[in-house]
Structures are given as C-alpha cells and as structure tokens.
Scaffold this motif. Structure first.
Motif, PDB file in Angstrom:
ATOM      1  N   VAL A  96      -4.422  -1.645   0.616  1.00 40.71           N
ATOM      2  CA  VAL A  96      -4.434  -2.203   1.977  1.00 40.71           C
ATOM      3  C   VAL A  96      -3.205  -3.074   2.203  1.00 40.71           C
ATOM      4  CG1 VAL A  96      -5.621  -3.777   3.552  1.00 40.71           C
ATOM      5  CG2 VAL A  96      -6.929  -2.084   2.279  1.00 40.71           C
ATOM      6  N   ASP A  97      -2.873  -3.901   1.227  1.00 40.29           N
ATOM      7  CA  ASP A  97      -1.690  -4.757   1.362  1.00 40.29           C
ATOM      8  C   ASP A  97      -0.415  -3.926   1.475  1.00 40.29           C
ATOM      9  OD1 ASP A  97      -3.377  -6.898   1.162  1.00 40.29           O
ATOM     10  OD2 ASP A  97      -2.922  -7.329  -0.938  1.00 40.29           O
ATOM     11  N   ARG A  98      -0.365  -2.809   0.742  1.00 37.82           N
ATOM     12  CA  ARG A  98       0.816  -1.945   0.809  1.00 37.82           C
ATOM     13  C   ARG A  98       0.895  -1.235   2.158  1.00 37.82           C
ATOM     14  NH1 ARG A  98       2.682   1.781  -3.759  1.00 37.82           N
ATOM     15  NH2 ARG A  98       4.634   1.253  -2.702  1.00 37.82           N
ATOM     16  N   LEU A  99      -0.252  -0.817   2.706  1.00 37.21           N
ATOM     17  CA  LEU A  99      -0.261  -0.206   4.037  1.00 37.21           C
ATOM     18  C   LEU A  99       0.256  -1.185   5.088  1.00 37.21           C
ATOM     19  CD1 LEU A  99      -3.638   1.754   4.078  1.00 37.21           C
ATOM     20  CD2 LEU A  99      -1.376   2.735   4.470  1.00 37.21           C
ATOM     21  N   VAL A 100      -0.226  -2.404   5.026  1.00 36.38           N
ATOM     22  CA  VAL A 100       0.220  -3.424   5.982  1.00 36.38           C
ATOM     23  C   VAL A 100       1.713  -3.671   5.831  1.00 36.38           C
ATOM     24  CG1 VAL A 100       0.041  -5.862   6.630  1.00 36.38           C
ATOM     25  CG2 VAL A 100      -2.034  -4.534   6.177  1.00 36.38           C
ATOM     26  N   ALA A 101       2.159  -3.826   4.590  1.00 31.21           N
ATOM     27  CA  ALA A 101       3.569  -4.117   4.347  1.00 31.21           C
ATOM     28  C   ALA A 101       4.465  -2.972   4.798  1.00 31.21           C
ATOM     29  CB  ALA A 101       3.790  -4.398   2.849  1.00 31.21           C
ATOM     30  N   TYR A 102       4.029  -1.721   4.572  1.00 30.66           N
ATOM     31  CA  TYR A 102       4.851  -0.591   4.981  1.00 30.66           C
ATOM     32  C   TYR A 102       4.981  -0.536   6.504  1.00 30.66           C
ATOM     33  CZ  TYR A 102       6.620   4.020   5.890  1.00 30.66           C
ATOM     34  OH  TYR A 102       7.393   5.051   6.366  1.00 30.66           O
ATOM     35  N   GLY A 103       3.867  -0.713   7.204  1.00 32.90           N
ATOM     36  CA  GLY A 103       3.935  -0.691   8.663  1.00 32.90           C
ATOM     37  C   GLY A 103       4.842  -1.775   9.214  1.00 32.90           C
ATOM     38  N   ARG A 104       4.734  -2.958   8.653  1.00 32.42           N
ATOM     39  CA  ARG A 104       5.590  -4.055   9.113  1.00 32.42           C
ATOM     40  C   ARG A 104       7.057  -3.741   8.860  1.00 32.42           C
ATOM     41  NH1 ARG A 104       3.173  -9.534   6.715  1.00 32.42           N
ATOM     42  NH2 ARG A 104       4.896 -10.373   7.935  1.00 32.42           N
ATOM     43  N   ALA A 105       7.354  -3.193   7.682  1.00 29.59           N
ATOM     44  CA  ALA A 105       8.742  -2.880   7.351  1.00 29.59           C
ATOM     45  C   ALA A 105       9.287  -1.792   8.267  1.00 29.59           C
ATOM     46  CB  ALA A 105       8.851  -2.448   5.889  1.00 29.59           C
ATOM     47  N   ARG A 106       8.465  -0.787   8.565  1.00 25.59           N
ATOM     48  CA  ARG A 106       8.936   0.294   9.433  1.00 25.59           C
ATOM     49  C   ARG A 106       9.122  -0.177  10.867  1.00 25.59           C
ATOM     50  NH1 ARG A 106      10.617   5.020  10.074  1.00 25.59           N
ATOM     51  NH2 ARG A 106       9.947   6.346  11.790  1.00 25.59           N
ATOM     52  N   ILE A 107       8.250  -1.029  11.349  1.00 22.73           N
ATOM     53  CA  ILE A 107       8.410  -1.590  12.693  1.00 22.73           C
ATOM     54  C   ILE A 107       9.727  -2.354  12.786  1.00 22.73           C
ATOM     55  CG2 ILE A 107       7.514  -3.345  14.282  1.00 22.73           C
ATOM     56  CD1 ILE A 107       4.677  -2.416  13.313  1.00 22.73           C
TER      57      ILE A 107
END
Length: 206
Positions: A96-107
C-alpha cells in the motif's frame, strides 16, 4: 509472497542507431527550450540535427512520437527509482505504501513535464495511450496485497488510468483546482483512492 517486478530489458540497439537517437533527443530538448513545443516539428528537428527526414520519421513516426520519446526518456529515472530506489517508492516497503508513493511520484513527474506530455496527444482524443509499465507495477503490488474478491488485472488497469496524463491534464486545467501547488491535491486524492480500494489506512502524509 512477494513478487519480483521486472519492467523488461530493452532490445539491443545498433551503435549508429543509438547515436542518432541520442542526437535527436538532445536536439529536440534544445529546440524545446529555444522555440517551445508548438514550433518543434519533424522538419525542424531534421534540419537542426543534420540528419535526413527519413531518419527522423523512422525513429519517431510522427510529431507526437518526438514528444513521446522525450517523455519516455525522462521517465527512465522514475522507473529506476521504482526498481532499485529507496522505499517506499523502491522495494522494501508494504505494497500500500508503495502504491501511494508511486502515484505521488508519477503525478509530480507529469506536472513537471506537462508541456511535453500534452504534446504527445497531438490532437488525439483525451483517452491517450495506456502506460503499460504503470499498470504492470500496480498489478504486481495488488497481487502482493491479495485483496479478497478483487480482480487484480482489471483493478490495475483502472488505477493506472487514474494516473494517466490526459485525465490529469483536464483536472489541472480546471479552475476549481487552480493554484501554485495543485499537485498536492492530486497526491492526497491518490492516497485516498488507494487506501479506500485496499481497505486500510496508510501512514500520515508527509
């Protein structure tokens, strides 16, 4: 069980083709800074690079292809962070933390590269092209979570589309989200979406 993610190994490239690609990308970046995206054309790129128009067309296929190549080249740094960077974007953190971090980085990546990313559409409908690498990464993390009753393949595609450029550009352009730091609201929205989908609370936003 944790699943090792691989984003694929590029096919070997001839030395002359690699040199031409690097020359064209460097020339295109220089033209972006000089004349802006609206004036960057296939003909101008061929002229400034000193390569034939045929070489430029074979490499990129269209004007939109120039910008897609620039975007893909810039995105390699993000891909490397996902594969081998520090957690939570890189390996070692809960899914879950990796999903959140990936979305933030891509945004943030799309916000920093808006002009180039917009130009990849080149007048096409806002559906845009899919980002298979995003979808693969999200699918791997969803399978690690093993959400009861969830179709990880379908859900990965839906979440990947939530990070797709055209949708974000529409939202960035909306007056209700105008301001100096609109990315903060998108990042918060992505975190909320992931936590609701995954049925658990994440760590507080930093």
């Amino acid at each position: 069980m944790s699943t090792q993610m691989t984003w694929g190994t590029p096919q070997p490239e001839r030395a002359d083709a690699a040199r031409n690609r690097q020359l064209l990308l460097a020339t295109a970046r220089g033209l972006l800074a000089e004349v802006g995206p609206d004036c960057l054309t296939m003909d101008l790129l061929a002229e400034r690079s000193g390569l034939g128009k045929g070489t430029v067309f074979r490499r990129f296929g269209s004007r939109a292809g120039i910008f897609q190549a620039l975007l893909d080249d810039s995105e390699r740094a993000l891909q490397q962070e996902v594969l081998a960077g520090r957690p939570p974007l890189g390996p070692g953190a809960p899914p879950v933390d990796r999903l959140v971090a990936y979305g933030r980085a891509r945004i943030r990546f799309l916000a920093e590269n808006q002009d180039v990313a917009r130009a990849t559409l080149d007048g096409r409908k806002t559906a845009g092209r899919r980002r298979p690498l995003s979808e693969i990464h999200i699918r791997v993390l969803l399978r690690e979570l093993d959400l009861p009753g969830a179709d990880a393949d379908v859900l990965a595609g839906q979440l990947a589309h939530a990070l797709d450029g055209p949708l974000l550009f529409q939202l960035f352009a909306g007056p209700e989200l105008a301001g100096p730091t609109p990315t903060a609201r998108f990042e918060a929205g992505w975190r909320d979406l992931v936590e609701r989908v995954c049925g658990q609370a994440g760590t507080p936003a930093d």
